[in-house]
Design a protein around this motif. Structure first.
Motif, PDB file in Angstrom:
ATOM      1  N   ARG A  71     107.555 -59.160 -24.687  1.00 56.95           N
ATOM      2  CA  ARG A  71     107.618 -58.263 -23.559  1.00 56.95           C
ATOM      3  C   ARG A  71     108.652 -58.741 -22.549  1.00 56.95           C
ATOM      4  NH1 ARG A  71     106.368 -54.684 -26.243  1.00 56.95           N
ATOM      5  NH2 ARG A  71     106.755 -53.489 -24.333  1.00 56.95           N
ATOM      6  N   THR A  72     109.305 -57.770 -21.905  1.00 53.63           N
ATOM      7  CA  THR A  72     110.315 -58.040 -20.886  1.00 53.63           C
ATOM      8  C   THR A  72     109.964 -57.261 -19.631  1.00 53.63           C
ATOM      9  OG1 THR A  72     112.025 -58.345 -22.561  1.00 53.63           O
ATOM     10  CG2 THR A  72     112.771 -57.900 -20.320  1.00 53.63           C
ATOM     11  N   TYR A  73     110.257 -57.851 -18.474  1.00 57.47           N
ATOM     12  CA  TYR A  73     110.008 -57.121 -17.230  1.00 57.47           C
ATOM     13  C   TYR A  73     111.124 -57.423 -16.242  1.00 57.47           C
ATOM     14  CZ  TYR A  73     107.721 -55.144 -13.153  1.00 57.47           C
ATOM     15  OH  TYR A  73     107.435 -54.381 -12.058  1.00 57.47           O
ATOM     16  N   ARG A  74     111.564 -56.385 -15.545  1.00 62.62           N
ATOM     17  CA  ARG A  74     112.573 -56.529 -14.512  1.00 62.62           C
ATOM     18  C   ARG A  74     112.092 -55.825 -13.246  1.00 62.62           C
ATOM     19  NH1 ARG A  74     114.144 -60.030 -16.857  1.00 62.62           N
ATOM     20  NH2 ARG A  74     116.084 -60.383 -18.007  1.00 62.62           N
ATOM     21  N   LYS A 105     111.675 -56.343  -8.591  1.00 61.58           N
ATOM     22  CA  LYS A 105     112.202 -56.983  -7.392  1.00 61.58           C
ATOM     23  C   LYS A 105     111.470 -58.286  -7.078  1.00 61.58           C
ATOM     24  CE  LYS A 105     113.685 -52.655  -5.191  1.00 61.58           C
ATOM     25  NZ  LYS A 105     113.532 -51.764  -4.007  1.00 61.58           N
ATOM     26  N   VAL A 106     110.210 -58.369  -7.503  1.00 64.34           N
ATOM     27  CA  VAL A 106     109.408 -59.561  -7.223  1.00 64.34           C
ATOM     28  C   VAL A 106     109.284 -60.454  -8.452  1.00 64.34           C
ATOM     29  CG1 VAL A 106     107.191 -60.407  -6.356  1.00 64.34           C
ATOM     30  CG2 VAL A 106     108.104 -58.229  -5.521  1.00 64.34           C
ATOM     31  N   PHE A 107     109.074 -59.841  -9.627  1.00 64.82           N
ATOM     32  CA  PHE A 107     108.891 -60.583 -10.865  1.00 64.82           C
ATOM     33  C   PHE A 107     109.890 -60.115 -11.919  1.00 64.82           C
ATOM     34  CE2 PHE A 107     104.697 -60.085  -8.827  1.00 64.82           C
ATOM     35  CZ  PHE A 107     104.415 -61.415  -8.567  1.00 64.82           C
ATOM     36  N   SER A 108     110.424 -61.046 -12.670  1.00 64.85           N
ATOM     37  CA  SER A 108     111.336 -60.726 -13.760  1.00 64.85           C
ATOM     38  C   SER A 108     111.216 -61.801 -14.836  1.00 64.85           C
ATOM     39  CB  SER A 108     112.798 -60.669 -13.276  1.00 64.85           C
ATOM     40  OG  SER A 108     113.009 -59.586 -12.395  1.00 64.85           O
ATOM     41  N   PHE A 109     111.294 -61.384 -16.107  1.00 64.92           N
ATOM     42  CA  PHE A 109     111.326 -62.359 -17.191  1.00 64.92           C
ATOM     43  C   PHE A 109     111.918 -61.717 -18.440  1.00 64.92           C
ATOM     44  CE2 PHE A 109     106.986 -60.672 -16.694  1.00 64.92           C
ATOM     45  CZ  PHE A 109     106.760 -60.059 -17.919  1.00 64.92           C
ATOM     46  N   ASP A 110     112.562 -62.564 -19.235  1.00 68.32           N
ATOM     47  CA  ASP A 110     113.122 -62.160 -20.521  1.00 68.32           C
ATOM     48  C   ASP A 110     111.996 -62.096 -21.555  1.00 68.32           C
ATOM     49  OD1 ASP A 110     115.769 -61.933 -19.608  1.00 68.32           O
ATOM     50  OD2 ASP A 110     116.006 -64.116 -19.703  1.00 68.32           O
ATOM     51  N   PRO A 111     112.294 -61.660 -22.802  1.00 65.54           N
ATOM     52  CA  PRO A 111     111.228 -61.462 -23.788  1.00 65.54           C
ATOM     53  C   PRO A 111     110.304 -62.675 -23.928  1.00 65.54           C
ATOM     54  CG  PRO A 111     113.261 -60.564 -24.622  1.00 65.54           C
ATOM     55  CD  PRO A 111     113.599 -61.266 -23.339  1.00 65.54           C
ATOM     56  N   VAL A 112     109.017 -62.420 -23.763  1.00 64.08           N
ATOM     57  CA  VAL A 112     108.002 -63.466 -23.900  1.00 64.08           C
ATOM     58  C   VAL A 112     106.825 -62.913 -24.703  1.00 64.08           C
ATOM     59  CG1 VAL A 112     108.616 -64.566 -21.712  1.00 64.08           C
ATOM     60  CG2 VAL A 112     106.831 -62.812 -21.744  1.00 64.08           C
ATOM     61  N   HIS A 113     106.059 -63.832 -25.273  1.00 64.35           N
ATOM     62  CA  HIS A 113     104.797 -63.480 -25.924  1.00 64.35           C
ATOM     63  C   HIS A 113     103.657 -64.000 -25.064  1.00 64.35           C
ATOM     64  CE1 HIS A 113     106.470 -62.254 -29.892  1.00 64.35           C
ATOM     65  NE2 HIS A 113     107.444 -63.077 -29.530  1.00 64.35           N
ATOM     66  N   GLU A 152     103.890 -54.487  -8.664  1.00 64.00           N
ATOM     67  CA  GLU A 152     104.581 -55.129  -9.786  1.00 64.00           C
ATOM     68  C   GLU A 152     103.635 -55.992 -10.615  1.00 64.00           C
ATOM     69  OE1 GLU A 152     108.338 -56.969  -9.405  1.00 64.00           O
ATOM     70  OE2 GLU A 152     109.150 -55.447  -8.058  1.00 64.00           O
ATOM     71  N   ALA A 153     102.686 -56.648  -9.958  1.00 62.48           N
ATOM     72  CA  ALA A 153     101.730 -57.485 -10.687  1.00 62.48           C
ATOM     73  C   ALA A 153     100.918 -56.651 -11.672  1.00 62.48           C
ATOM     74  CB  ALA A 153     100.813 -58.212  -9.718  1.00 62.48           C
ATOM     75  N   ILE A 154     100.497 -55.467 -11.251  1.00 68.05           N
ATOM     76  CA  ILE A 154      99.765 -54.575 -12.153  1.00 68.05           C
ATOM     77  C   ILE A 154     100.625 -54.205 -13.351  1.00 68.05           C
ATOM     78  CG2 ILE A 154      98.756 -52.266 -12.367  1.00 68.05           C
ATOM     79  CD1 ILE A 154      97.936 -52.541  -9.401  1.00 68.05           C
ATOM     80  N   ALA A 155     101.886 -53.856 -13.086  1.00 68.22           N
ATOM     81  CA  ALA A 155     102.793 -53.491 -14.174  1.00 68.22           C
ATOM     82  C   ALA A 155     103.033 -54.673 -15.111  1.00 68.22           C
ATOM     83  CB  ALA A 155     104.114 -52.988 -13.600  1.00 68.22           C
ATOM     84  N   VAL A 156     103.182 -55.863 -14.551  1.00 69.82           N
ATOM     85  CA  VAL A 156     103.419 -57.059 -15.363  1.00 69.82           C
ATOM     86  C   VAL A 156     102.224 -57.330 -16.272  1.00 69.82           C
ATOM     87  CG1 VAL A 156     103.592 -59.575 -15.254  1.00 69.82           C
ATOM     88  CG2 VAL A 156     105.064 -58.163 -13.826  1.00 69.82           C
ATOM     89  N   MET A 157     101.024 -57.279 -15.726  1.00 67.31           N
ATOM     90  CA  MET A 157      99.843 -57.572 -16.535  1.00 67.31           C
ATOM     91  C   MET A 157      99.695 -56.563 -17.671  1.00 67.31           C
ATOM     92  SD  MET A 157      96.962 -59.031 -13.868  1.00 67.31           S
ATOM     93  CE  MET A 157      96.834 -57.550 -12.866  1.00 67.31           C
ATOM     94  N   ARG A 158      99.864 -55.297 -17.376  1.00 74.41           N
ATOM     95  CA  ARG A 158      99.756 -54.294 -18.435  1.00 74.41           C
ATOM     96  C   ARG A 158     100.835 -54.482 -19.491  1.00 74.41           C
ATOM     97  NH1 ARG A 158      98.353 -49.263 -14.383  1.00 74.41           N
ATOM     98  NH2 ARG A 158      96.078 -49.277 -14.662  1.00 74.41           N
ATOM     99  N   GLU A 159     102.026 -54.869 -19.053  1.00 73.50           N
ATOM    100  CA  GLU A 159     103.107 -55.115 -20.006  1.00 73.50           C
ATOM    101  C   GLU A 159     102.770 -56.280 -20.926  1.00 73.50           C
ATOM    102  OE1 GLU A 159     106.959 -54.265 -21.636  1.00 73.50           O
ATOM    103  OE2 GLU A 159     105.573 -53.143 -20.348  1.00 73.50           O
ATOM    104  N   LEU A 160     102.220 -57.343 -20.362  1.00 73.44           N
ATOM    105  CA  LEU A 160     101.901 -58.523 -21.156  1.00 73.44           C
ATOM    106  C   LEU A 160     100.730 -58.291 -22.102  1.00 73.44           C
ATOM    107  CD1 LEU A 160     102.325 -61.310 -18.460  1.00 73.44           C
ATOM    108  CD2 LEU A 160     103.815 -60.881 -20.418  1.00 73.44           C
ATOM    109  N   TRP A 161      99.887 -57.332 -21.800  1.00 69.77           N
ATOM    110  CA  TRP A 161      98.752 -57.035 -22.680  1.00 69.77           C
ATOM    111  C   TRP A 161      99.161 -56.179 -23.873  1.00 69.77           C
ATOM    112  CZ3 TRP A 161      95.390 -55.557 -17.864  1.00 69.77           C
ATOM    113  CH2 TRP A 161      94.928 -56.738 -17.253  1.00 69.77           C
ATOM    114  N   ARG A 162     100.384 -55.689 -23.884  1.00 69.27           N
ATOM    115  CA  ARG A 162     100.876 -54.934 -25.030  1.00 69.27           C
ATOM    116  C   ARG A 162     101.300 -55.901 -26.135  1.00 69.27           C
ATOM    117  NH1 ARG A 162     105.528 -51.210 -22.911  1.00 69.27           N
ATOM    118  NH2 ARG A 162     105.499 -50.583 -25.100  1.00 69.27           N
ATOM    119  N   PRO A 163     101.307 -55.465 -27.387  1.00 71.42           N
ATOM    120  CA  PRO A 163     101.699 -56.373 -28.481  1.00 71.42           C
ATOM    121  C   PRO A 163     103.205 -56.624 -28.498  1.00 71.42           C
ATOM    122  CG  PRO A 163     101.263 -54.160 -29.326  1.00 71.42           C
ATOM    123  CD  PRO A 163     100.854 -54.148 -27.872  1.00 71.42           C
ATOM    124  N   GLY A 164     103.585 -57.753 -29.082  1.00 67.70           N
ATOM    125  CA  GLY A 164     104.996 -58.062 -29.273  1.00 67.70           C
ATOM    126  C   GLY A 164     105.619 -58.728 -28.069  1.00 67.70           C
TER     127      GLY A 164
END
Length: 300
Positions: A158-161, A163-171, A144-156
């Motif tokens: 980002r949201t992630y859901r 089992k370990v990490f979750s967050f609503d839209p963030v920059h 999940e950490a790998i997925a989270v980091m790649r998601e956050l490196w995308r523009p705009g």
């Protein structure tokens, strides 16, 4: 193949002058990259399960200086212009991936896109316990950490859901210098090899045994193909930790035949033969024979 130096933030090279000496000499000699390792703490007493020694214990003293990998890389990035800088590996399950993504993106942006991130699940239960982090959930936390980091490196936003990490839209800015930062999965197990094949930009198999490395690389490539991924999986492997074998190029030919993209040599092995002299000799006699251009150089 490209050539790098590993364990660069350990021992004498945790000191500022020696870190700069190593980086300056490596860049002048034509090395492609420097790689760091990570342990936040090393317990005085631990169950001997270290995967790369026969007795399951570290090959170095408990109190050997081991600088934080990202801070060391930032320090060296400011003193170099070309060297790529990587973690080989960072124990991602011990870290908050949102903070880590910010640190990596910032470092990549400030260094002009010279960062490579090798990640691993870790093996030292006692270290996890000291940090208050679950050892048994480290595999799922890492995925999940790998997925989270790649998601956050995308523009705009980002949201992630998960089992370990979750967050609503963030920059999370700044973004990396390029679209993302390469993530190499490290480890000496088939679990790590399969994870690399499924999700990694590269694979960094642990250990120095040729047959074991070949088996792990084959496993990772098989998983890569089975997952339907396009392109290729970059392979980074270790050369030797025995200074007497620096003149034996048979293992480099083996790595070349195996299709290894990058070979790294421990800084401590180089230093045992004399840092300046050995790096210069490698730059003159080995790198020109076996080296190939990096993906960034080919694109340029």
């Amino acid at each position: 193949m490209r050539f790098g130096i590993s364990h660069c933030n350990v021992g004498e090279f945790a000191e500022p002058d020696r870190a700069h000496d190593l980086a300056r000499l490596a860049e002048q000699a034509g090395f492609e990259s420097l790689w760091t390792v990570e342990h936040v703490v090393i317990p005085q007493v631990y169950e001997p399960r270290y995967p790369e020694t026969p007795d399951g214990r570290f090959w170095f003293p408990h109190d050997l200086p081991l600088a934080d990998p990202l801070i060391w890389m930032a320090f060296v990035a400011a003193a170099t212009t070309r060297l790529r800088l990587g973690t080989g590996i960072m124990i991602v399950p011990q870290r908050n991936p949102l903070i880590t993504a910010k640190e990596i993106a910032t470092l990549d942006r400030l260094s002009g896109g010279r960062i490579e991130i090798g990640v691993g699940a870790g093996w030292l239960r006692e270290e996890f316990e000291a940090l208050g982090v679950s050892f048994d959930r480290r595999g799922s936390a890492m995925d999940e950490a790998i997925a989270v980091m790649r998601e956050l490196w995308r523009p705009g936003p980002r949201t992630y859901r998960g089992k370990v990490f979750s967050f609503d839209p963030v920059h999370s800015e700044p973004s990396p210098h390029r679209a993302s930062v390469p993530i190499h999965i490290g480890g000496a197990s088939t679990v790590a090899a399969r994870r690399a094949g499924r999700t990694g930009d590269g694979f960094f198999p642990g250990g120095y045994d040729r047959e074991a490395v070949a088996s792990l690389v084959a496993c990772a490539r098989k998983e890569f193909e089975a997952s339907g991924r396009v392109g290729r999986l970059e392979i980074t492997a270790r050369w030797t930790k025995d200074p007497s074998q620096l003149g034996d190029h048979e293992i480099l030919r083996f790595m070349q035949d195996l299709g290894v993209d990058r070979v790294v040599l421990p800084a401590q092995t180089i230093a045992e033969n004399g840092l300046e002299r050995t790096i210069a000799e490698l730059g003159s006699n080995v790198l020109p024979t076996f080296a190939s251009p990096s993906p960034q150089e080919r694109k340029a």
